[in-house]
Write a protein that holds these residues in place. Structure first.
Motif, mmCIF file in Angstrom:
data_model
loop_
_atom_site.group_PDB
_atom_site.id
_atom_site.type_symbol
_atom_site.label_atom_id
_atom_site.label_comp_id
_atom_site.label_asym_id
_atom_site.label_seq_id
_atom_site.Cartn_x
_atom_site.Cartn_y
_atom_site.Cartn_z
ATOM 1 N N THR A 280 0.846 -1.188 0.000
ATOM 2 C CA THR A 280 0.000 0.000 0.000
ATOM 3 C C THR A 280 0.882 1.239 0.000
ATOM 4 O O THR A 280 1.815 1.351 0.801
ATOM 5 N N GLU A 281 0.598 2.157 -0.933
ATOM 6 C CA GLU A 281 1.271 3.453 -0.955
ATOM 7 C C GLU A 281 0.219 4.526 -0.704
ATOM 8 O O GLU A 281 -0.844 4.511 -1.327
ATOM 9 N N ALA A 282 0.519 5.433 0.222
ATOM 10 C CA ALA A 282 -0.443 6.480 0.567
ATOM 11 C C ALA A 282 0.272 7.811 0.690
ATOM 12 O O ALA A 282 1.482 7.865 0.964
ATOM 13 N N VAL A 283 -0.484 8.871 0.478
ATOM 14 C CA VAL A 283 0.009 10.229 0.714
ATOM 15 C C VAL A 283 -0.842 10.823 1.825
ATOM 16 O O VAL A 283 -2.071 10.835 1.743
ATOM 17 N N LEU A 284 -0.164 11.287 2.887
ATOM 18 C CA LEU A 284 -0.839 11.886 4.032
ATOM 19 C C LEU A 284 -0.528 13.375 4.058
ATOM 20 O O LEU A 284 0.597 13.788 3.717
ATOM 21 N N VAL A 285 -1.500 14.159 4.492
ATOM 22 C CA VAL A 285 -1.309 15.612 4.527
ATOM 23 C C VAL A 285 -1.802 16.162 5.862
ATOM 24 O O VAL A 285 -2.695 15.597 6.499
ATOM 25 N N ASP A 286 -1.163 17.235 6.301
ATOM 26 C CA ASP A 286 -1.698 18.052 7.389
ATOM 27 C C ASP A 286 -1.573 19.510 6.958
ATOM 28 O O ASP A 286 -1.299 19.794 5.790
ATOM 29 N N ASP A 287 -1.742 20.435 7.853
ATOM 30 C CA ASP A 287 -1.721 21.851 7.488
ATOM 31 C C ASP A 287 -0.332 22.350 7.117
ATOM 32 O O ASP A 287 -0.186 23.477 6.622
ATOM 33 N N THR A 288 0.709 21.513 7.352
ATOM 34 C CA THR A 288 2.078 21.987 7.113
ATOM 35 C C THR A 288 2.745 21.312 5.932
ATOM 36 O O THR A 288 3.842 21.707 5.535
ATOM 37 N N GLY A 289 2.162 20.262 5.388
ATOM 38 C CA GLY A 289 2.814 19.592 4.276
ATOM 39 C C GLY A 289 2.260 18.202 4.045
ATOM 40 O O GLY A 289 1.190 17.840 4.556
ATOM 41 N N SER A 290 3.012 17.410 3.247
ATOM 42 C CA SER A 290 2.589 16.051 2.921
ATOM 43 C C SER A 290 3.762 15.091 3.098
ATOM 44 O O SER A 290 4.924 15.490 3.032
ATOM 45 N N VAL A 291 3.433 13.809 3.271
ATOM 46 C CA VAL A 291 4.468 12.784 3.413
ATOM 47 C C VAL A 291 3.946 11.497 2.794
ATOM 48 O O VAL A 291 2.759 11.178 2.883
ATOM 49 N N ARG A 292 4.840 10.761 2.137
ATOM 50 C CA ARG A 292 4.457 9.495 1.513
ATOM 51 C C ARG A 292 4.702 8.351 2.506
ATOM 52 O O ARG A 292 5.706 8.349 3.216
ATOM 53 N N VAL A 293 3.797 7.386 2.516
ATOM 54 C CA VAL A 293 3.900 6.228 3.409
ATOM 55 C C VAL A 293 3.753 4.959 2.581
ATOM 56 O O VAL A 293 2.873 4.880 1.705
ATOM 57 N N THR A 294 4.606 3.968 2.849
ATOM 58 C CA THR A 294 4.516 2.667 2.178
ATOM 59 C C THR A 294 4.427 1.564 3.225
ATOM 60 O O THR A 294 5.221 1.535 4.173
ATOM 61 N N TRP A 295 3.429 0.686 3.032
ATOM 62 C CA TRP A 295 3.328 -0.516 3.862
ATOM 63 C C TRP A 295 3.625 -1.710 2.958
ATOM 64 O O TRP A 295 2.785 -2.129 2.157
ATOM 65 N N PHE A 296 4.827 -2.268 3.077
ATOM 66 C CA PHE A 296 5.244 -3.361 2.200
ATOM 67 C C PHE A 296 4.470 -4.638 2.529
ATOM 68 O O PHE A 296 4.292 -5.000 3.692
ATOM 69 N N GLY A 297 4.015 -5.329 1.467
ATOM 70 C CA GLY A 297 3.339 -6.602 1.640
ATOM 71 C C GLY A 297 1.961 -6.513 2.248
ATOM 72 O O GLY A 297 1.384 -7.529 2.645
ATOM 73 N N ARG A 298 1.398 -5.302 2.318
ATOM 74 C CA ARG A 298 0.089 -5.138 2.959
ATOM 75 C C ARG A 298 -0.825 -4.306 2.062
ATOM 76 O O ARG A 298 -1.379 -3.293 2.456
ATOM 77 N N GLY A 299 -0.983 -4.790 0.831
ATOM 78 C CA GLY A 299 -1.790 -4.063 -0.131
ATOM 79 C C GLY A 299 -3.236 -3.891 0.279
ATOM 80 O O GLY A 299 -3.900 -2.934 -0.121
ATOM 81 N N TYR A 300 -3.731 -4.806 1.116
ATOM 82 C CA TYR A 300 -5.125 -4.730 1.530
ATOM 83 C C TYR A 300 -5.446 -3.468 2.332
ATOM 84 O O TYR A 300 -6.613 -3.064 2.447
ATOM 85 N N LEU A 301 -4.434 -2.812 2.896
ATOM 86 C CA LEU A 301 -4.696 -1.612 3.698
ATOM 87 C C LEU A 301 -5.315 -0.496 2.857
ATOM 88 O O LEU A 301 -6.064 0.339 3.370
ATOM 89 N N ALA A 302 -5.013 -0.511 1.568
ATOM 90 C CA ALA A 302 -5.522 0.566 0.714
ATOM 91 C C ALA A 302 -7.041 0.622 0.732
ATOM 92 O O ALA A 302 -7.638 1.681 0.532
ATOM 93 N N ARG A 303 -7.694 -0.522 0.965
ATOM 94 C CA ARG A 303 -9.155 -0.552 0.933
ATOM 95 C C ARG A 303 -9.781 0.172 2.115
ATOM 96 O O ARG A 303 -10.918 0.625 2.044
ATOM 97 N N SER A 304 -9.066 0.209 3.235
ATOM 98 C CA SER A 304 -9.645 0.845 4.422
ATOM 99 C C SER A 304 -9.164 2.284 4.611
ATOM 100 O O SER A 304 -9.669 2.989 5.482
ATOM 101 N N LEU A 305 -8.173 2.712 3.823
ATOM 102 C CA LEU A 305 -7.661 4.085 3.944
ATOM 103 C C LEU A 305 -8.389 4.974 2.944
ATOM 104 O O LEU A 305 -7.909 5.245 1.833
ATOM 105 N N ARG A 306 -9.569 5.430 3.310
ATOM 106 C CA ARG A 306 -10.377 6.253 2.423
ATOM 107 C C ARG A 306 -9.869 7.693 2.398
ATOM 108 O O ARG A 306 -9.431 8.220 3.427
ATOM 109 N N PRO A 307 -9.916 8.351 1.258
ATOM 110 C CA PRO A 307 -9.509 9.767 1.217
ATOM 111 C C PRO A 307 -10.299 10.591 2.218
ATOM 112 O O PRO A 307 -11.517 10.464 2.335
ATOM 113 N N GLY A 308 -9.580 11.417 2.963
ATOM 114 C CA GLY A 308 -10.193 12.250 3.983
ATOM 115 C C GLY A 308 -10.183 11.637 5.365
ATOM 116 O O GLY A 308 -10.426 12.337 6.357
ATOM 117 N N ALA A 309 -9.905 10.309 5.459
ATOM 118 C CA ALA A 309 -9.866 9.662 6.772
ATOM 119 C C ALA A 309 -8.691 10.203 7.583
ATOM 120 O O ALA A 309 -7.613 10.497 7.047
#
Length: 854
Positions: A226-255
């Motif tokens: 799973t690859e995700a981009v997280l943001v707060d009021d100061t910037g963004s950061v990329r996050v990778t969870w290796f071997g756990r592609g199923y996480l993408a289904r529960s990480l809804r935009p805006g969560a």
């Protein structure tokens, strides 16, 4: 798309399965597009979230009927899960992908998901066929509470507890109370929240952010991530969870999500790789991030996230039933936190100060239980023992004084001091319970023999018990040699010796071991029972029901046998009990002797007889092995002898170490063909062992290849070299015992430590042997490295384990001894109402009936 490039599937709310224009899943077989409506009508619910969960339940039933071939719904089960990712994630937790699994793995996956649906209150559809009945019965079974009250099986966690039961059992967790007391060995500090703009490479950070996007990425054949981009009021950061592609289904935009981990940098941008995470739902407090997060001892197949959920569920279910064990006055006097609060805070502390207070309370509890165990054991022994024969010095035939005056060497000051302590105990009508410890060659046998002779002087009997036949035989020979060291003569008669001690008369000594010939055992047993033997030396054969030692006044127990073995056996069910002197050739650190051996009076021989030369010790690397062999050969050419010790009797695939039998053959043929080599190990028969030792003593063997069977009791003054091959396989205290087998004569002696281990820390530990010759200092170091459980085998000795407390925590140990003495002085049986809970807990720890809790 170029070869090797990732294929990406982005889950979005608009995704819908193929062939489903109305957004409902199309089920294969007997269920069609209106399955959700039928499920809603059956459950009495509308077409909301519960409706979709009921549809999922129907899909799982069809999968079971179809053999888990992923054909129950058009487009596959994973596509349906992706459509409902937000709902399923909030109601059921994380769900791994279904399609990559084998049929057996899919069966377990489906059973787990059915259990989660049961826990969420989603019933199955009415079964119309036996196959459905079986499917629903087997699927629902894990969710039903099983086991007796308090069993770990009764915990409810997302996904069910059943899948983890075998792994929990490996950790010793079978009850909710076991889980409460499965404490973390450390905490990760994720309590400080950082803004994304504050992230620094290589540092641990926790951020609270929103999910901008999340994708499942496949790279080659290594599964999905799973690859995700997280943001707060100061910037963004990329996050990778290796071997756990199923996480993408529960990480809804805006969560909103919390991630904690070490920040890395890739192409100039900060990122997290497989951090801990939690989606903020507002329903429960964080347990994996954003706080001091526990890190537990675990086992294969039980990840940290799972064991945290299990312990958290145990805290919810069982913390309210934790009974306070300490009386209020003890807690107030020592400033201790309440027990339930301490257990909770040690798992999930509010802050570092609360964690420290919790550790202090629970460490005190463990140390107090340890001290109470040994103190109460002494009280019980004294209460049950009754009277012992008083054995004053100078009485009877004066054998003791004659023996001391005949010795050809001067006693050390430590020996004289300890003899006074032992003599004072023996003169009283209460049973002596004393531990005599001393370094190698400190003269313990002389002190023990004085105690035995005081019994003989008074017309009574003495017994000396050793853990092995070799050691018993050595003790028999040593006692005979010491008694005959002055005027007088020894007349051996097989296993019986009658020795003239000066002009004061004779002393009869017998050897009784289980490996002796039947005719010898019978003859010696009859002589002991008939009162013909003054001092019986032997192994555990001395305490068999068939052996009777009349008028036994002093029992000496050597090495591995702790005090209490002899008196618990059939050693005279009379009004009088023998005095007990337990000897230890392995110096016991003071921190242990004050706590673990708190039921014994301790005497220490801390001097070595004058004239003894320290054994020179050297660590030899594997590439210097030939130099070690040449050194042994040189010593033999000078008329000396050598020991070569190995950790195994025979080779083993499980343990990579040299073995005595194979090495004896190799050394005889390839290394020392011109020398005479003997072989000794514990699997040999008694006669064979005796024969080898007699040949070595007579100088008929140059090198004795052996296992740890020669650790104690072997005394050959002409042996000047001890080679320990595979030295990293032994503890420091044991290495010191091996080293003590040489250096007993007039010649300089040597100890060579051979190792081919590349294990971290092995060389550093063995270097201690080169620098330190004092056994007590080595014992302290060995205890620090190996821990009290390994050092003493407390599980075998019936003493409680220490999970939180440290044996080196002298402050807590002193506090526990102080409070234990107060408690036992005021209430020896812990039976008063204010001590009842403590008595029950002590009984639980020891597995015995103690105090009011019995």
């Amino acid at each position: 798309m170029s070869a090797g490039s990732p294929t990406t599937t982005t889950w979005s709310p608009s995704s819908e399965p193929r062939g489903s224009p109305d957004g409902r899943p199309v089920l294969q077989g007997r269920i069609g597009p209106l399955a959700g409506d039928r499920a809603a009508r059956r459950t009495g619910r509308g077409g909301g979230g519960d409706d979709k969960l009921a549809v999922l339940r129907s899909i799982l039933a069809r999968e079971e009927e179809g053999g888990y071939r992923d054909r129950a719904v058009i487009g596959g089960l994973d596509r349906f899960l992706s459509m409902q990712a937000e709902l399923l994630g909030s109601r059921l937790g994380e769900i791994e992908p279904y399609s990559p699994l084998t049929a057996d793995q899919r069966r377990r996956w489906a059973s787990d998901l059915v259990a989660r649906l049961e826990a969420a209150g989603v019933p199955g559809e009415p079964a119309s066929r036996p196959a459905r009945q079986r499917a629903q019965s087997s699927a629902r079974a894990p969710a039903r509470p099983k086991g007796p009250p308090g069993s770990i099986e009764r915990l409810r966690i997302a996904g069910g507890i059943a899948q983890y039961l075998p792994r929990l059992e490996r950790l010793g967790i079978e009850t909710i109370d076991d889980a409460l007391r499965h404490f973390p060995h450390r905490h990760s500090d994720f309590s400080q929240i950082s803004a994304i703009s504050q992230l620094m490479h290589g540092a641990e950070h926790t951020v609270v952010a929103r999910v901008k996007e999340a994708s499942e990425v496949r790279r080659g054949g290594r599964g999905t991530s799973t690859e995700a981009v997280l943001v707060d009021d100061t910037g963004s950061v990329r996050v990778t969870w290796f071997g756990r592609g199923y996480l993408a289904r529960s990480l809804r935009p805006g969560a909103e999500i919390v991630v904690s981990g070490t920040v890395r940098t890739f192409k100039g941008r900060h990122m997290f790789e497989s951090p801990e995470y939690e989606v903020i739902t507002g329903q429960e407090e964080l347990i994996h991030t954003g706080r001091l997060v526990p890190v537990y001892p675990t086992t294969e197949g039980l990840p940290q996230r799972a064991i945290r959920r299990i312990v958290r569920a145990a805290l919810k279910a069982g913390l309210g039933r934790v009974a306070e064990t300490l009386p209020a006055d003890v807690r107030e006097r020592e400033g201790l936190m309440g027990l339930a609060e301490a257990i909770s805070q040690l798992h999930y502390p509010d802050d570092a100060a609360r964690k420290k207070a919790a550790q202090r309370r629970l460490a005190f509890d463990e140390m107090l239980m340890l001290v109470l165990a040994v103190r109460s054991r002494r009280i019980r022994w004294q209460a049950e023992a009754g009277r012992a024969p008083a054995l004053p010095r100078g009485g009877g035939r004066g054998l003791t004084d004659a023996f001391l005056s005949s010795l050809p060497f001067e006693l050390t000051g430590a020996q004289r001091r300890v003899m006074v302590e032992v003599g004072r105990d023996l003169a009283r009508p209460q049973p002596m319970v004393r531990l005599l410890q001393g370094d190698v060659g400190s003269g313990k046998t002389v002190v023990a023999l004085v105690a035995l002779l005081l019994a003989v002087d008074a017309g009574r009997r003495g017994a000396l018990m050793a853990p092995t036949e070799i050691l018993a035989e050595q003790h028999f020979a040593t006692v005979c040699r010491l008694l005959a060291s002055g005027p007088g003569r020894i007349e051996p008669d097989g296993a019986v010796a009658r020795i003239e001690v000066g002009e004061r008369g004779s002393v009869s000594v017998a050897l009784l071991t289980g490996g002796a010939r039947r005719s010898v055992r019978d003859r010696v047993t009859r002589a002991i029972a008939g009162g013909e033997i003054d001092i019986a030396v032997g192994t555990h054969a001395l305490i068999q029901e068939s052996v009777s030692i009349p008028d036994l006044a002093v029992g000496v127990v050597d090495e591995q046998h702790r005090f209490g073995v002899m008196q618990r056996a059939a050693l005279g069910e009379t009004d009088e009990r023998p005095h007990i002197l337990a000897m230890s050739a392995t110096p016991i650190p003071r921190s242990l002797s004050l706590t673990v051996f708190g039921d014994l009076d301790v005497s220490v021989l801390d001097e070595i007889p004058p004239g003894r030369k320290p054994v020179r010790t050297r660590l030899v690397a594997n590439e210097q092995r030939q130099e070690a062999y040449d050194f042994v050969r040189g010593q033999v050419e000078r008329g000396r002898q050598a020991f070569m010790v190995f950790p195994l009797v025979e080779g083993s695939e499980a343990v990579q170490a040299r073995a005595a039998t194979e090495e004896h053959e190799r050394l005889s043929k390839e290394v020392f063909p011109e020398l005479r080599l003997g072989l000794l190990h514990g699997r040999m028969g008694t006669r064979d062992k005796e024969s080898v030792l007699e040949r070595f003593a007579a100088g008929e063997l140059d090198v004795l290849v052996s296992t740890s069977v020669i650790e104690v009791g072997i005394d050959f003054p002409n042996a000047t070299v001890m080679v320990i091959d595979g030295a990293d396989r032994f503890g420091l205290a044991q290495l010191h015992q091996f080293r003590g087998r040489v250096g007993r004569g007039e010649h300089q002696s040597y100890c060579l430590l051979l190792t081919d281990s590349g294990r971290p820390g092995a060389e550093e530990r063995l270097r201690v042997m080169e620098k330190v010759s004092d056994g007590f200092a080595l014992a302290e170091e060995d205890l620090r490295i190996r821990g009290p459980g390994d050092y003493l085998g407390t599980r075998q000795s019936g003493l409680p384990d220490l999970k939180v407390a440290s044996i080196f925590d002298t402050v807590t140990a002193a506090m526990a001894r102080r409070e234990a003495d107060r408690l036992l002085e005021s209430d020896p049986g812990l039976r008063s109402p204010e001590h009842a809970a403590l008595g029950r807990r002590l009984g639980e720890v020891l597995g015995a009936s103690v105090g009011a809790g019995g």
